[in-house]
Design an enzyme around this catalytic site. Structure first.
Site, PDB file in Angstrom:
ATOM      1  CG  ASP A 173      -0.328   0.271   2.524  1.00 45.24           C
ATOM      2  OD1 ASP A 173       0.898   0.405   2.541  1.00 45.24           O
ATOM      3  OD2 ASP A 173      -1.268   0.318   3.670  1.00 45.24           O
ATOM      4  CB  CYS A 202       0.812  -2.140   4.846  1.00 47.05           C
ATOM      5  SG  CYS A 202       0.564  -3.600   6.223  1.00 47.05           S
ATOM      6  CB  THR A 230       1.910  -2.462  11.274  1.00 49.36           C
ATOM      7  OG1 THR A 230       0.604  -2.893  10.708  1.00 49.36           O
ATOM      8  CG2 THR A 230       1.700  -1.055  11.904  1.00 49.36           C
ATOM      9  N   GLY A 231       2.585  -4.210   8.396  1.00 47.54           N
ATOM     10  CA  GLY A 231       2.565  -5.397   7.926  1.00 47.54           C
ATOM     11  C   GLY A 231       1.234  -6.126   8.382  1.00 47.54           C
ATOM     12  N   GLY A 290      -2.077  -5.397   8.517  1.00 46.29           N
ATOM     13  CA  GLY A 290      -3.234  -5.658   7.496  1.00 46.29           C
ATOM     14  C   GLY A 290      -2.946  -6.259   6.278  1.00 46.29           C
ATOM     15  CG  MET A 291      -0.241  -5.740   3.294  1.00 44.06           C
ATOM     16  SD  MET A 291      -1.167  -5.621   1.752  1.00 44.06           S
ATOM     17  CE  MET A 291      -0.739  -4.387   0.560  1.00 44.06           C
ATOM     18  CG  HIS A 335      10.318 -24.487  12.140  1.00 43.65           C
ATOM     19  ND1 HIS A 335      10.280 -24.392  13.592  1.00 43.65           N
ATOM     20  CD2 HIS A 335      11.362 -24.836  11.777  1.00 43.65           C
ATOM     21  CE1 HIS A 335      11.532 -24.754  13.660  1.00 43.65           C
ATOM     22  NE2 HIS A 335      12.368 -25.020  12.795  1.00 43.65           N
ATOM     23  NE  ARG A 373      10.460 -30.416  15.079  1.00 44.87           N
ATOM     24  CZ  ARG A 373      11.646 -29.818  14.827  1.00 44.87           C
ATOM     25  NH1 ARG A 373      12.183 -30.713  13.845  1.00 44.87           N
ATOM     26  NH2 ARG A 373      12.072 -28.742  14.950  1.00 44.87           N
ATOM     27  CG  HIS A 374       8.627 -28.274  10.702  1.00 45.25           C
ATOM     28  ND1 HIS A 374       8.293 -27.581  11.964  1.00 45.25           N
ATOM     29  CD2 HIS A 374       9.745 -28.618  10.840  1.00 45.25           C
ATOM     30  CE1 HIS A 374       9.292 -27.684  12.699  1.00 45.25           C
ATOM     31  NE2 HIS A 374      10.462 -27.867  12.050  1.00 45.25           N
TER      32      HIS A 374
HETATM   33  C1  RB5 Z   1      -1.789   2.929   6.614  1.00 46.89           C
HETATM   34  O1  RB5 Z   1      -2.136   4.213   7.001  1.00 46.89           O
HETATM   35  C2  RB5 Z   1      -1.907   1.749   7.620  1.00 46.89           C
HETATM   36  O2  RB5 Z   1      -3.078   1.543   8.120  1.00 46.89           O
HETATM   37  C3  RB5 Z   1      -1.531   0.481   6.739  1.00 46.89           C
HETATM   38  O3  RB5 Z   1      -0.277   0.805   5.865  1.00 46.89           O
HETATM   39  C4  RB5 Z   1      -1.098  -0.900   7.609  1.00 46.89           C
HETATM   40  O4  RB5 Z   1      -0.098  -0.356   8.483  1.00 46.89           O
HETATM   41  C5  RB5 Z   1      -2.083  -1.483   8.252  1.00 46.89           C
HETATM   42  O5  RB5 Z   1      -2.163  -2.540   8.943  1.00 46.89           O
END
Ligand code: RB5
Length: 164
Positions: free
Chosen positions: A8, A67, A69-70, A72-73, A100, A134-135
């Site tokens: 994003d 994204c 924080t990662g 949302g993705m 794993h 095992r995985h």
């Molecule tokens: C966008 O502002 C932010 O919400 C998105 O990049 C992501 O961090 C969501 O999880």
């Protein structure tokens, strides 16, 4: 080996760095870029779903999603049947999610990690094999959960019909 790449607006700049790195170190054709292509605001699920589907249908062997924080993705990609998306912060996590968890999508938080570690994680992720043994049975259990959910929703669909 094709790699699906997507971000994003928050992940756009780091995606470009990763794309440049991959194109310099691999065949240019290997990178399939699903956008976004600027820092204009977009909704991460719209990109995440496209990358996840490219991995799900076999067009791409792996995906990389970014994204802010990662989070949302990773939530988005893990909704797709057959996708094991791993949000990673360290080189060890990038290695272990392949060894794993047989992760097929690496998710990175562009606002919470340094670009250098992101590139390192990408390289480790793309070159580490699943350890199996095992995985295997644990991955199978995850797949079974997906199938239970599919069957349950199919049943609910049928119940809905019978009520008409
Ligand atoms: C966008 O502002 C932010 O919400 C998105 O990049 C992501 O961090 C969501 O999880």
């Amino acid at each position: 080996m094709k790699i699906a790449l997507g971000a994003d607006h928050a992940g756009y700049r780091l995606k470009e760095k990763i794309a440049g790195h991959l194109k310099n170190n691999r065949d240019k054709q290997d990178v399939v870029d699903f956008g976004t292509n600027s820092e204009d605001s977009v909704d991460y699920p719209d990109i995440g779903i496209r990358v996840a589907q490219a991995v799900q249908n076999g067009d791409c062997r792996y995906g990389i999603l970014l994204c802010g924080t990662g989070i949302g993705m990773s939530i988005t990609a893990n909704k797709i049947h057959g996708i094991r998306a791993a949000l990673c912060f360290t080189a060890d996590m990038a290695r272990l999610c392949r060894e794993h968890n047989d992760a097929n999508i690496l998710v990175l938080g562009a606002r919470v990690i340094e670009p250098e570690i992101a590139i390192e994680m990408v390289d480790i992720f793309l070159t580490t094999e699943f350890a199996g043994k095992r995985h295997e049975k644990r991955i199978k259990k995850i797949a079974e959960l997906e199938d239970i959910n599919l069957n349950e929703s199919a049943k609910q669909g049928l119940n809905g019909l019978s009520g008409c």
